[in-house]
Design a protein around this motif. Structure first.
Motif, PDB file in Angstrom:
ATOM      1  N   LEU A   1       0.833  -1.201   0.000  1.00 17.03           N
ATOM      2  CA  LEU A   1       0.000   0.000   0.000  1.00 17.03           C
ATOM      3  C   LEU A   1       0.873   1.259   0.000  1.00 17.03           C
ATOM      4  CD1 LEU A   1      -2.865   1.176   0.043  1.00 17.03           C
ATOM      5  CD2 LEU A   1      -2.796   1.050   2.547  1.00 17.03           C
ATOM      6  N   MET A   2       2.033   1.185   0.654  1.00 17.35           N
ATOM      7  CA  MET A   2       2.960   2.327   0.629  1.00 17.35           C
ATOM      8  C   MET A   2       3.449   2.544  -0.805  1.00 17.35           C
ATOM      9  SD  MET A   2       3.875   4.533   2.876  1.00 17.35           S
ATOM     10  CE  MET A   2       4.234   4.035   4.559  1.00 17.35           C
ATOM     11  N   ASP A   3       3.688   1.454  -1.516  1.00 23.46           N
ATOM     12  CA  ASP A   3       4.053   1.548  -2.930  1.00 23.46           C
ATOM     13  C   ASP A   3       2.958   2.245  -3.731  1.00 23.46           C
ATOM     14  OD1 ASP A   3       6.564   0.665  -3.731  1.00 23.46           O
ATOM     15  OD2 ASP A   3       6.004  -1.456  -3.567  1.00 23.46           O
ATOM     16  N   GLN A   4       1.727   1.820  -3.507  1.00 23.23           N
ATOM     17  CA  GLN A   4       0.600   2.423  -4.234  1.00 23.23           C
ATOM     18  C   GLN A   4       0.482   3.909  -3.918  1.00 23.23           C
ATOM     19  OE1 GLN A   4      -3.324   0.465  -4.490  1.00 23.23           O
ATOM     20  NE2 GLN A   4      -2.412  -1.214  -3.324  1.00 23.23           N
ATOM     21  N   THR A   5       0.786   4.269  -2.666  1.00 23.46           N
ATOM     22  CA  THR A   5       0.712   5.668  -2.245  1.00 23.46           C
ATOM     23  C   THR A   5       1.668   6.516  -3.083  1.00 23.46           C
ATOM     24  OG1 THR A   5       0.229   4.926   0.008  1.00 23.46           O
ATOM     25  CG2 THR A   5       0.932   7.202  -0.258  1.00 23.46           C
ATOM     26  N   VAL A   6       2.929   6.074  -3.141  1.00 19.24           N
ATOM     27  CA  VAL A   6       3.924   6.849  -3.892  1.00 19.24           C
ATOM     28  C   VAL A   6       3.588   6.814  -5.391  1.00 19.24           C
ATOM     29  CG1 VAL A   6       6.395   7.155  -4.381  1.00 19.24           C
ATOM     30  CG2 VAL A   6       5.655   6.403  -2.110  1.00 19.24           C
ATOM     31  N   GLN A   7       3.021   5.699  -5.853  1.00 20.01           N
ATOM     32  CA  GLN A   7       2.571   5.584  -7.243  1.00 20.01           C
ATOM     33  C   GLN A   7       1.552   6.670  -7.584  1.00 20.01           C
ATOM     34  OE1 GLN A   7       4.775   3.629  -8.881  1.00 20.01           O
ATOM     35  NE2 GLN A   7       3.265   4.224 -10.397  1.00 20.01           N
ATOM     36  N   GLN A   8       0.621   6.907  -6.666  1.00 21.69           N
ATOM     37  CA  GLN A   8      -0.397   7.942  -6.890  1.00 21.69           C
ATOM     38  C   GLN A   8       0.252   9.322  -6.998  1.00 21.69           C
ATOM     39  OE1 GLN A   8      -3.684   7.781  -7.620  1.00 21.69           O
ATOM     40  NE2 GLN A   8      -3.372   5.563  -7.715  1.00 21.69           N
ATOM     41  N   VAL A   9       1.216   9.571  -6.118  1.00 21.95           N
ATOM     42  CA  VAL A   9       1.906  10.865  -6.172  1.00 21.95           C
ATOM     43  C   VAL A   9       2.651  10.995  -7.504  1.00 21.95           C
ATOM     44  CG1 VAL A   9       3.606  12.364  -5.071  1.00 21.95           C
ATOM     45  CG2 VAL A   9       2.172  10.897  -3.645  1.00 21.95           C
ATOM     46  N   ARG A  10       3.313   9.909  -7.902  1.00 26.74           N
ATOM     47  CA  ARG A  10       4.072   9.910  -9.158  1.00 26.74           C
ATOM     48  C   ARG A  10       3.151  10.222 -10.341  1.00 26.74           C
ATOM     49  NH1 ARG A  10       8.850   7.463 -10.240  1.00 26.74           N
ATOM     50  NH2 ARG A  10       8.766   6.269  -8.318  1.00 26.74           N
ATOM     51  N   PHE A  11       1.984   9.599 -10.300  1.00 33.42           N
ATOM     52  CA  PHE A  11       1.023   9.799 -11.380  1.00 33.42           C
ATOM     53  C   PHE A  11       0.560  11.263 -11.428  1.00 33.42           C
ATOM     54  CE2 PHE A  11      -3.042   9.881 -13.425  1.00 33.42           C
ATOM     55  CZ  PHE A  11      -2.901   9.000 -14.479  1.00 33.42           C
ATOM     56  N   TYR A  12       0.191  11.786 -10.268  1.00 35.69           N
ATOM     57  CA  TYR A  12      -0.280  13.173 -10.212  1.00 35.69           C
ATOM     58  C   TYR A  12       0.801  14.152 -10.667  1.00 35.69           C
ATOM     59  CZ  TYR A  12      -5.038  13.038  -8.470  1.00 35.69           C
ATOM     60  OH  TYR A  12      -6.396  12.889  -8.383  1.00 35.69           O
ATOM     61  N   ARG A  13       2.036  13.891 -10.240  1.00 36.05           N
ATOM     62  CA  ARG A  13       3.147  14.765 -10.642  1.00 36.05           C
ATOM     63  C   ARG A  13       3.330  14.731 -12.150  1.00 36.05           C
ATOM     64  NH1 ARG A  13       8.337  13.465 -11.776  1.00 36.05           N
ATOM     65  NH2 ARG A  13       9.869  15.157 -11.752  1.00 36.05           N
ATOM     66  N   SER A  14       3.242  13.534 -12.719  1.00 34.62           N
ATOM     67  CA  SER A  14       3.461  13.412 -14.165  1.00 34.62           C
ATOM     68  C   SER A  14       2.396  14.189 -14.942  1.00 34.62           C
ATOM     69  CB  SER A  14       3.479  11.940 -14.585  1.00 34.62           C
ATOM     70  OG  SER A  14       2.175  11.405 -14.538  1.00 34.62           O
ATOM     71  N   LEU A  15       1.208  14.305 -14.376  1.00 32.28           N
ATOM     72  CA  LEU A  15       0.146  15.065 -15.045  1.00 32.28           C
ATOM     73  C   LEU A  15       0.262  16.565 -14.798  1.00 32.28           C
ATOM     74  CD1 LEU A  15      -3.278  13.263 -14.463  1.00 32.28           C
ATOM     75  CD2 LEU A  15      -1.966  13.400 -16.578  1.00 32.28           C
ATOM     76  N   LEU A  16       0.509  16.945 -13.559  1.00 36.37           N
ATOM     77  CA  LEU A  16       0.323  18.345 -13.162  1.00 36.37           C
ATOM     78  C   LEU A  16       1.589  19.196 -13.185  1.00 36.37           C
ATOM     79  CD1 LEU A  16      -2.247  17.933 -10.222  1.00 36.37           C
ATOM     80  CD2 LEU A  16      -2.709  18.479 -12.615  1.00 36.37           C
ATOM     81  N   ARG A  17       2.764  18.579 -13.111  1.00 42.21           N
ATOM     82  CA  ARG A  17       3.996  19.368 -13.022  1.00 42.21           C
ATOM     83  C   ARG A  17       4.314  20.045 -14.347  1.00 42.21           C
ATOM     84  NH1 ARG A  17       9.974  18.442 -13.694  1.00 42.21           N
ATOM     85  NH2 ARG A  17       9.230  16.807 -15.070  1.00 42.21           N
ATOM     86  N   ASP A  18       4.662  21.329 -14.239  1.00 46.39           N
ATOM     87  CA  ASP A  18       5.144  22.073 -15.401  1.00 46.39           C
ATOM     88  C   ASP A  18       6.660  21.908 -15.445  1.00 46.39           C
ATOM     89  OD1 ASP A  18       5.392  24.124 -17.477  1.00 46.39           O
ATOM     90  OD2 ASP A  18       6.195  25.369 -15.861  1.00 46.39           O
ATOM     91  N   PRO A  19       7.191  21.291 -16.512  1.00 47.32           N
ATOM     92  CA  PRO A  19       8.628  20.974 -16.522  1.00 47.32           C
ATOM     93  C   PRO A  19       9.528  22.212 -16.477  1.00 47.32           C
ATOM     94  CG  PRO A  19       7.535  20.203 -18.547  1.00 47.32           C
ATOM     95  CD  PRO A  19       6.479  20.832 -17.706  1.00 47.32           C
ATOM     96  N   LYS A  20       9.031  23.334 -16.973  1.00 44.26           N
ATOM     97  CA  LYS A  20       9.873  24.530 -17.024  1.00 44.26           C
ATOM     98  C   LYS A  20      10.073  25.149 -15.641  1.00 44.26           C
ATOM     99  CE  LYS A  20       8.980  26.758 -20.906  1.00 44.26           C
ATOM    100  NZ  LYS A  20       8.080  27.708 -21.588  1.00 44.26           N
ATOM    101  N   THR A  21       8.979  25.296 -14.876  1.00 42.18           N
ATOM    102  CA  THR A  21       9.074  25.982 -13.581  1.00 42.18           C
ATOM    103  C   THR A  21       9.133  25.007 -12.407  1.00 42.18           C
ATOM    104  OG1 THR A  21       6.667  26.038 -13.396  1.00 42.18           O
ATOM    105  CG2 THR A  21       7.714  27.936 -14.437  1.00 42.18           C
TER     106      THR A  21
END
Ligand SMILES: *[C@@H]1O[C@H](CO)[C@@H](O)[C@H](O)[C@H]1NC(C)=O
Length: 405
Positions: free
Chosen positions: A212-232
């Motif tokens: 479940l800890m793996d799944q937790t970090v997976q969710q964060v990874r997924f959200y970051r991949s969608l929402l992070r702006d690579p420039k800033t």
């Protein structure tokens, strides 16, 4: 043998002598000025940094305002987390002894202000911990409280389990990966990171579930991949069919930074996860938090000294909610990961904290100007405070206090 007559300076020659000294002193001053300038440009700020002293706040007044202004599940959950960090830091995930013998701590609920508060807002017989009013994520903000209450009343633990099952099985998925922030349609909100991963991580501890800890970090990874702006490095607020907001909302970046910080603290302070942090690739969280902080620092040039409601857009007002929450995350990370969050970050957080302090009304306890949590696109700030804005200032207080220890 010729006699060597030593010419020693006497009184008559003293004017030449002092001229030479003056020239040496002059050269010394110029060269040290040049060296200081070079050092300064390399980031060795002089004069020496004086740390910010304990923040002087009326905690009771500010938290009472947070309660008074609250009416939504995430506001209740955020107040509960705040009260825990302020009044019972030994029970919060930021404590190095957060999990005695690798277990969730037992505490009698009536002795813990946070739990005494939270139990009024948790429905221990429903599928979700509270009414999310369309949000699948928001009721999860009460999840850590439910698990702590569950140590003395098993109904709360069962409620936390139902909440988690609902989240993992019934909530729509974004691109078959990330759990949606909303319960009816698939949308990714940066707010999600503060509501869900800290709860999932805490549930991983109570159920001793590394997967479940793996799944937790997976969710964060997924959200970051969608929402992070690579420039800033900053995160967009919302992607989705109904509420899309591609701006870098300050509070949303704070939600993401603090949610990741709490998740990392849970991993660090729970033995079975801490042992596996490197191997499982969970250490990346620290770098992900730093991206947001670096993005905020780079765009921090509003004359108010506060971050703007949309961090990088010059026509937006400076406001305290996002500023306080990101600064609080910095103090927490400076304690957790000082090699990455060194003195430059603490100095920045000190400046933001000092500025936020000037925006606390000493008569009423109201913190303003703040973003409208129900209208992030509102062009003018709320001057009567917001529940979460009140909480964030107290989170900043607790983070700074614990950093000084
Ligand atoms: C709690 O949830 C149950 C089951 O959904 C519902 O019947 C009850 O009215 C809820 N209680 C409150 C106080 O909302």
């Amino acid at each position: 043998m010729p006699t060597i007559i030593q010419s020693r300076p006497n009184f008559r020659h003293s004017s030449i002598y002092s001229k030479m000294t003056a020239r040496n002193v002059f050269i010394l001053i110029i060269s040290s000025a040049i060296i200081s300038l070079l050092l300064y440009n390399y980031g060795f700020n002089s004069p020496v940094h004086t740390p910010l002293g304990k923040l002087d706040l009326d905690i009771f007044q500010i938290s009472e305002k947070a309660k008074e202004l609250s009416s939504h599940s995430w506001e209740y959950g955020t107040i509960a987390e705040t009260l825990l960090e302020v009044h019972n830091p030994e029970l919060s995930v930021f404590s190095v002894n957060a999990f005695p013998a690798d277990k969730v701590p037992s505490a009698f609920w009536a002795d813990v202000q946070s739990l005494e508060y939270a139990h009024h807002f948790i429905n221990a017989s429903a599928i979700t911990l509270a009414d999310g009013e369309g949000s699948a994520a928001d009721p999860c903000s009460l999840g850590v409280s439910a698990i702590l209450l569950g140590q003395s009343d098993v109904e709360y633990l069962k409620a936390a389990q139902r909440q988690l099952n609902y989240l993992l099985t019934d909530v729509p998925r974004i691109d078959a990966g990330g759990i949606s922030h909303l319960s009816e349609i698939a949308e990714a909100w940066s707010d999600f990171i503060a509501m869900v991963p800290p709860f999932m991580a805490y549930y991983a501890v109570v159920s001793s579930d590394i997967g479940l800890m793996d799944q937790t970090v997976q969710q964060v990874r997924f959200y970051r991949s969608l929402l992070r702006d690579p420039k800033t490095g900053l995160w967009k607020h919302i992607l989705g069919p109904r509420n899309e907001d591609r701006g870098f909302w300050s509070t949303g970046n704070g939600w993401a930074a603090m949610g990741m910080t709490r998740t990392l603290a849970t991993i660090r302070h729970w033995g079975p996860a801490a042992n596996r942090e490197q191997g499982r690739g969970w250490s990346v969280l620290a770098g992900w938090i730093k991206e947001i902080v670096d993005g905020a620092i780079a765009a921090d040039d509003d004359k108010s000294g506060l971050l703007r409601n949309y961090i990088n857009e010059k026509d937006w007002f400076g406001e305290t909610s996002g500023t306080a929450l990101i600064a609080a995350s910095v103090y927490r990370m400076a304690a957790l990961e000082p090699a990455i969050f060194g003195v430059k970050y603490v100095q920045w957080a000190d400046r933001k904290a000092a500025t936020v302090m000037k925006h606390v009304d000493r008569q009423t306890g109201i913190v303003s100007p703040v973003a409208n949590p129900l209208g992030h696109g509102q062009r003018f700030p709320e001057m009567m405070g917001s529940s979460e804005g009140q909480s964030f200032v107290l989170m900043l207080y607790a983070a700074h206090r614990d950093y000084l220890k």
